[in-house]
Design a protein around this motif. Structure first.
Motif, PDB file in Angstrom:
ATOM      1  N   ALA A 140      10.821  -8.101 -15.409  1.00 36.49           N
ATOM      2  CA  ALA A 140      12.105  -7.616 -15.183  1.00 36.49           C
ATOM      3  C   ALA A 140      12.805  -8.495 -14.117  1.00 36.49           C
ATOM      4  O   ALA A 140      13.808  -8.862 -14.133  1.00 36.49           O
ATOM      5  CB  ALA A 140      12.105  -6.192 -14.926  1.00 36.49           C
TER       6      ALA A 140
ATOM      7  N   TYR B 293      13.814 -11.965 -15.785  1.00 34.04           N
ATOM      8  CA  TYR B 293      15.260 -11.605 -16.469  1.00 34.04           C
ATOM      9  C   TYR B 293      16.257 -11.184 -15.216  1.00 34.04           C
ATOM     10  O   TYR B 293      17.333 -10.530 -15.642  1.00 34.04           O
ATOM     11  CB  TYR B 293      14.825 -10.161 -17.235  1.00 34.04           C
ATOM     12  N   GLU B 294      15.860 -11.166 -14.067  1.00 30.15           N
ATOM     13  CA  GLU B 294      16.578 -10.694 -12.704  1.00 30.15           C
ATOM     14  C   GLU B 294      17.327  -9.523 -13.208  1.00 30.15           C
ATOM     15  O   GLU B 294      18.711  -9.433 -12.543  1.00 30.15           O
ATOM     16  CB  GLU B 294      17.467 -11.837 -12.624  1.00 30.15           C
ATOM     17  N   GLU B 295      16.734  -8.387 -13.602  1.00 33.86           N
ATOM     18  CA  GLU B 295      17.021  -7.078 -13.703  1.00 33.86           C
ATOM     19  C   GLU B 295      16.843  -6.172 -12.675  1.00 33.86           C
ATOM     20  O   GLU B 295      15.524  -5.897 -12.482  1.00 33.86           O
ATOM     21  CB  GLU B 295      16.650  -6.701 -15.256  1.00 33.86           C
TER      22      GLU B 295
END
Length: 126
Positions: free
Chosen positions: A62, A66-68
């Protein structure tokens, strides 16, 4: 207030250093009802450790790919609480060994590696 101490008990907490550390006491209190639920489901401490490692891998993906940040923190906190559950479940069920190789400690090292790697990838400047 007594029902809170019953539900979020520190009965399974290791008493060596953790009773003086507020964060560890909080984590053991949060892990206690989850530990009882895992015991009722028939989970073993190694299964809980493995699931915690899987959630750490999800946290890694993540953040690193996804840089979440919110997903990273969510997966990481759940994995962290499960890390307290596996030891508590082992003490509760009597399923612990004193051998040199321990699955929990190996998974802990992998979990730490994944978290540091994901943070390094996330903050890497090109």
């Amino acid at each position: 207030m007594n029902w809170i101490n019953t539900i979020f008990s520190t009965r399974l907490m290791k008493r060596t250093q953790s009773e003086y550390n507020f964060i560890m006491v909080l984590c053991y209190r949060l892990a206690y009802p989850l530990t009882l639920g895992l015991r009722n489901l028939g989970a073993t401490p190694n299964q809980v450790s493995f699931f915690s490692l899987v959630l750490s891998f999800f946290a890694f993906v993540a953040l690193a790919f996804y840089e979440e940040q919110k997903l990273f923190v969510t997966f990481w906190i759940i994995a962290f609480i499960l890390d307290f559950c596996d030891g508590s479940l082992a003490r509760l069920s009597g399923r612990f060994r004193k051998s040199a190789f321990r699955v929990d400690h190996s998974f802990d090292l992998l979990r730490i590696y994944l978290i540091f790697l994901s943070v390094g990838i996330y903050f890497h400047d090109e």
